[in-house]
Design a protein around this motif. Structure first.
Motif, PDB file in Angstrom:
ATOM      1  N   LYS A 295       0.831  -1.199   0.000  1.00 41.40           N
ATOM      2  CA  LYS A 295       0.000   0.000   0.000  1.00 41.40           C
ATOM      3  C   LYS A 295       0.869   1.255   0.000  1.00 41.40           C
ATOM      4  CE  LYS A 295      -4.001  -2.042   2.333  1.00 41.40           C
ATOM      5  NZ  LYS A 295      -4.887  -1.999   3.534  1.00 41.40           N
ATOM      6  N   ILE A 296       1.982   1.182   0.744  1.00 40.07           N
ATOM      7  CA  ILE A 296       2.903   2.325   0.786  1.00 40.07           C
ATOM      8  C   ILE A 296       3.479   2.584  -0.602  1.00 40.07           C
ATOM      9  CG2 ILE A 296       5.142   3.097   1.684  1.00 40.07           C
ATOM     10  CD1 ILE A 296       4.448   1.614   4.275  1.00 40.07           C
ATOM     11  N   MET A 297       3.821   1.499  -1.311  1.00 40.24           N
ATOM     12  CA  MET A 297       4.394   1.640  -2.647  1.00 40.24           C
ATOM     13  C   MET A 297       3.369   2.223  -3.623  1.00 40.24           C
ATOM     14  SD  MET A 297       7.161   1.310  -4.267  1.00 40.24           S
ATOM     15  CE  MET A 297       7.250   2.086  -5.869  1.00 40.24           C
ATOM     16  N   ARG A 298       2.123   1.854  -3.484  1.00 38.73           N
ATOM     17  CA  ARG A 298       1.088   2.399  -4.360  1.00 38.73           C
ATOM     18  C   ARG A 298       0.936   3.900  -4.151  1.00 38.73           C
ATOM     19  NH1 ARG A 298      -4.003  -1.721  -5.145  1.00 38.73           N
ATOM     20  NH2 ARG A 298      -2.818  -3.640  -5.449  1.00 38.73           N
ATOM     21  N   VAL A 299       0.915   4.308  -2.898  1.00 36.83           N
ATOM     22  CA  VAL A 299       0.795   5.737  -2.584  1.00 36.83           C
ATOM     23  C   VAL A 299       2.023   6.487  -3.086  1.00 36.83           C
ATOM     24  CG1 VAL A 299       0.653   7.441  -0.717  1.00 36.83           C
ATOM     25  CG2 VAL A 299      -0.714   5.343  -0.607  1.00 36.83           C
ATOM     26  N   TYR A 300       3.195   5.891  -2.901  1.00 38.31           N
ATOM     27  CA  TYR A 300       4.424   6.542  -3.347  1.00 38.31           C
ATOM     28  C   TYR A 300       4.436   6.701  -4.866  1.00 38.31           C
ATOM     29  CZ  TYR A 300       9.378   7.626  -3.830  1.00 38.31           C
ATOM     30  OH  TYR A 300      10.557   8.244  -4.143  1.00 38.31           O
ATOM     31  N   HIS A 301       3.952   5.690  -5.560  1.00 36.77           N
ATOM     32  CA  HIS A 301       3.881   5.773  -7.021  1.00 36.77           C
ATOM     33  C   HIS A 301       2.911   6.865  -7.447  1.00 36.77           C
ATOM     34  CE1 HIS A 301       2.744   4.737 -11.156  1.00 36.77           C
ATOM     35  NE2 HIS A 301       3.943   4.165 -11.244  1.00 36.77           N
ATOM     36  N   GLU A 302       1.810   6.960  -6.761  1.00 37.81           N
ATOM     37  CA  GLU A 302       0.795   7.954  -7.101  1.00 37.81           C
ATOM     38  C   GLU A 302       1.299   9.374  -6.862  1.00 37.81           C
ATOM     39  OE1 GLU A 302      -2.900   9.430  -8.361  1.00 37.81           O
ATOM     40  OE2 GLU A 302      -2.094   7.396  -8.464  1.00 37.81           O
ATOM     41  N   LEU A 303       2.022   9.588  -5.756  1.00 41.94           N
ATOM     42  CA  LEU A 303       2.420  10.937  -5.376  1.00 41.94           C
ATOM     43  C   LEU A 303       3.782  11.356  -5.919  1.00 41.94           C
ATOM     44  CD1 LEU A 303       1.299  10.978  -1.625  1.00 41.94           C
ATOM     45  CD2 LEU A 303       0.040  11.788  -3.638  1.00 41.94           C
ATOM     46  N   GLU A 304       4.705  10.423  -6.083  1.00 44.30           N
ATOM     47  CA  GLU A 304       6.080  10.777  -6.421  1.00 44.30           C
ATOM     48  C   GLU A 304       6.548  10.280  -7.787  1.00 44.30           C
ATOM     49  OE1 GLU A 304       8.188  12.698  -4.774  1.00 44.30           O
ATOM     50  OE2 GLU A 304       6.844  13.098  -3.106  1.00 44.30           O
ATOM     51  N   ILE A 305       6.337   9.004  -8.061  1.00 42.30           N
ATOM     52  CA  ILE A 305       6.935   8.435  -9.271  1.00 42.30           C
ATOM     53  C   ILE A 305       6.287   8.998 -10.529  1.00 42.30           C
ATOM     54  CG2 ILE A 305       7.316   6.301 -10.558  1.00 42.30           C
ATOM     55  CD1 ILE A 305       7.578   4.867  -7.895  1.00 42.30           C
ATOM     56  N   GLY A 306       4.982   9.203 -10.487  1.00 41.81           N
ATOM     57  CA  GLY A 306       4.321   9.798 -11.649  1.00 41.81           C
ATOM     58  C   GLY A 306       4.905  11.160 -11.990  1.00 41.81           C
ATOM     59  N   ALA A 307       5.144  11.985 -10.956  1.00 45.37           N
ATOM     60  CA  ALA A 307       5.746  13.300 -11.182  1.00 45.37           C
ATOM     61  C   ALA A 307       7.199  13.175 -11.622  1.00 45.37           C
ATOM     62  CB  ALA A 307       5.663  14.125  -9.897  1.00 45.37           C
ATOM     63  N   LEU A 308       7.921  12.171 -11.104  1.00 44.08           N
ATOM     64  CA  LEU A 308       9.320  11.972 -11.481  1.00 44.08           C
ATOM     65  C   LEU A 308       9.451  11.561 -12.944  1.00 44.08           C
ATOM     66  CD1 LEU A 308      12.282  11.837 -10.539  1.00 44.08           C
ATOM     67  CD2 LEU A 308      11.852   9.477  -9.820  1.00 44.08           C
ATOM     68  N   GLN A 309       8.444  10.901 -13.488  1.00 41.76           N
ATOM     69  CA  GLN A 309       8.494  10.459 -14.880  1.00 41.76           C
ATOM     70  C   GLN A 309       8.281  11.605 -15.870  1.00 41.76           C
ATOM     71  OE1 GLN A 309       5.472   7.439 -15.021  1.00 41.76           O
ATOM     72  NE2 GLN A 309       6.803   5.830 -14.167  1.00 41.76           N
ATOM     73  N   GLN A 310       7.642  12.674 -15.438  1.00 35.59           N
ATOM     74  CA  GLN A 310       7.277  13.752 -16.357  1.00 35.59           C
ATOM     75  C   GLN A 310       8.467  14.410 -17.058  1.00 35.59           C
ATOM     76  OE1 GLN A 310       4.131  14.427 -17.400  1.00 35.59           O
ATOM     77  NE2 GLN A 310       3.720  12.589 -16.168  1.00 35.59           N
ATOM     78  N   PRO A 311       9.576  14.717 -16.374  1.00 36.98           N
ATOM     79  CA  PRO A 311      10.716  15.316 -17.096  1.00 36.98           C
ATOM     80  C   PRO A 311      11.259  14.414 -18.196  1.00 36.98           C
ATOM     81  CG  PRO A 311      10.986  15.564 -14.731  1.00 36.98           C
ATOM     82  CD  PRO A 311       9.834  14.638 -14.934  1.00 36.98           C
ATOM     83  N   PHE A 312      11.184  13.117 -17.990  1.00 40.41           N
ATOM     84  CA  PHE A 312      11.683  12.178 -19.002  1.00 40.41           C
ATOM     85  C   PHE A 312      10.694  12.059 -20.167  1.00 40.41           C
ATOM     86  CE2 PHE A 312      13.470  11.093 -14.891  1.00 40.41           C
ATOM     87  CZ  PHE A 312      14.816  11.082 -15.180  1.00 40.41           C
ATOM     88  N   LEU A 313       9.397  12.187 -19.884  1.00 45.52           N
ATOM     89  CA  LEU A 313       8.412  12.211 -20.969  1.00 45.52           C
ATOM     90  C   LEU A 313       8.556  13.471 -21.814  1.00 45.52           C
ATOM     91  CD1 LEU A 313       5.261  10.868 -19.064  1.00 45.52           C
ATOM     92  CD2 LEU A 313       6.621   9.660 -20.797  1.00 45.52           C
ATOM     93  N   GLU A 314       9.090  14.531 -21.234  1.00 44.28           N
ATOM     94  CA  GLU A 314       9.336  15.774 -21.979  1.00 44.28           C
ATOM     95  C   GLU A 314      10.349  15.561 -23.101  1.00 44.28           C
ATOM     96  OE1 GLU A 314      11.148  20.251 -21.157  1.00 44.28           O
ATOM     97  OE2 GLU A 314      10.478  19.017 -19.463  1.00 44.28           O
TER      98      GLU A 314
END
Length: 335
Positions: A295-314
């Motif tokens: 559950k912690i990993m799901r929340v972390y993915h939702e709050l942090e990893i999605g935002a961390l991926q955005q610069p690379f999608l740029e």
């Protein structure tokens, strides 16, 4: 080492000290120096020491581990392509989480289509004064100039300038350095020999000059260089009940202070990275642990990893749509 003698009496008073204190670290990396052109006026200097940011990775185990964890989170869901390979993304991700900047070189065919990319190290890349021009500083003191459009730079935004990016954790570097200083202090505390400084006192009217000097040499030779001072003092003709005394300067109670500093800095480092302890390899100090790690990993993915991926999608805006993509976590596909 200093040595003093008082020979006015038959049994002289000897006093000496050794092991002068040394600063264990002198680093002002977190001081913002601004962004200026170099002396030749060709490129801008980074606002902070980028090599210093790389060095600080090894100053604290939690800081180092979390940076690599974030890099691994980018790679875990990354889908390699012919234009952006896994090896290139691995280096780009590490550069971005450590320095807040990533660079890569674009290679095109005769029709202008991007055929591949190649990582460029953020530590040695500099943005030129002319728009679109970048330089790579080489080890031999020379520099390589790239043509406009040949290099892509992605920055983590900074409020004070838009030439270079800065990492998000910059405000917590003092906690990393404090943790390192505490560790270095503890190492010196034990490598000093007796784990503490002390005063060796002898009170004996019959202790002659030769014997006192022998004791002085023995004490000196038994101690290695360190951060602590030890003192030998011989007081002639004393009525003291104990002719020889060892008076400790410190005590093992400093262990509690060491643990307090390490625990405080650990919490601050986790906070500056917004990292949950259970994901950073920290052992819980209670039987309940840190909770449901999935559950912690799901929340972390939702709050942090999605935002961390955005610069690379740029990156897709520079080399074509679909060059960089990420798959969904398995738990999302199962829902």
């Amino acid at each position: 080492m200093t040595s003093e003698k008082n020979t006015s009496t038959q049994s002289a008073t000897h006093m000496f000290e050794f092991g002068a204190p040394e600063p264990v670290l002198n680093n002002h990396l977190s001081e913002y120096t601004g962004t200026y052109l170099d002396t030749m006026g060709e490129y801008y200097r980074p606002p902070v020491s980028l090599s210093g940011l790389a060095d600080i990775m090894n100053a604290n185990p939690h800081h180092n581990s979390i940076l690599h964890f974030k890099k691994n989170m980018v790679l875990k869901w990354f889908i390699p392509s012919t234009v952006m390979t896994y090896a290139t993304m691995q280096r780009l991700a590490l550069d971005y989480v450590v320095t807040g900047i990533l660079y890569f070189q674009v290679f095109r065919n005769g029709f202008g289509k991007v055929v591949r990319t190649e990582w460029l190290p953020s530590l040695t890349m500099r943005r030129g004064r002319k728009k679109g021009v970048f330089f790579k500083l080489n080890k031999d003191g020379s520099k390589t100039e790239f043509k406009p459009g040949e290099v892509v730079q992605i920055n983590n935004p900074d409020l004070k300038q838009d030439i270079y990016g800065l990492p998000e954790y910059l405000g917590g570097i003092q906690s990393v350095l404090l943790s390192e200083e505490a560790g270095l202090f503890r190492r010196k505390y034990y490598s000093n020999g007796a784990h503490m400084g002390y005063i060796l006192v002898t009170n004996d009217a019959d202790l002659d000059e030769e014997t006192a000097e022998k004791i002085q040499k023995k004490v000196q030779s038994s101690k290695g260089p360190g951060n602590f001072r030890s003192l030998y003092l011989n007081i002639g003709k004393s009525a003291a009940k104990e002719p020889v005394q060892i008076i400790p300067v410190g005590d093992i109670g400093t262990k509690d202070e060491f643990e307090r500093v390490k625990n405080i800095t650990m919490i601050e480092i986790l906070s500056m990275h917004r990292m949950q302890p259970g994901l950073s390899g920290i052992m819980p100090d209670n039987t309940g642990g840190f909770g449901d790690i999935e559950k912690i990993m799901r929340v972390y993915h939702e709050l942090e990893i999605g935002a961390l991926q955005q610069p690379f999608l740029e990156i897709n805006q520079h080399i074509g749509a679909g060059s960089v993509s990420f798959k969904e976590p398995t738990w999302q596909s199962q829902e």
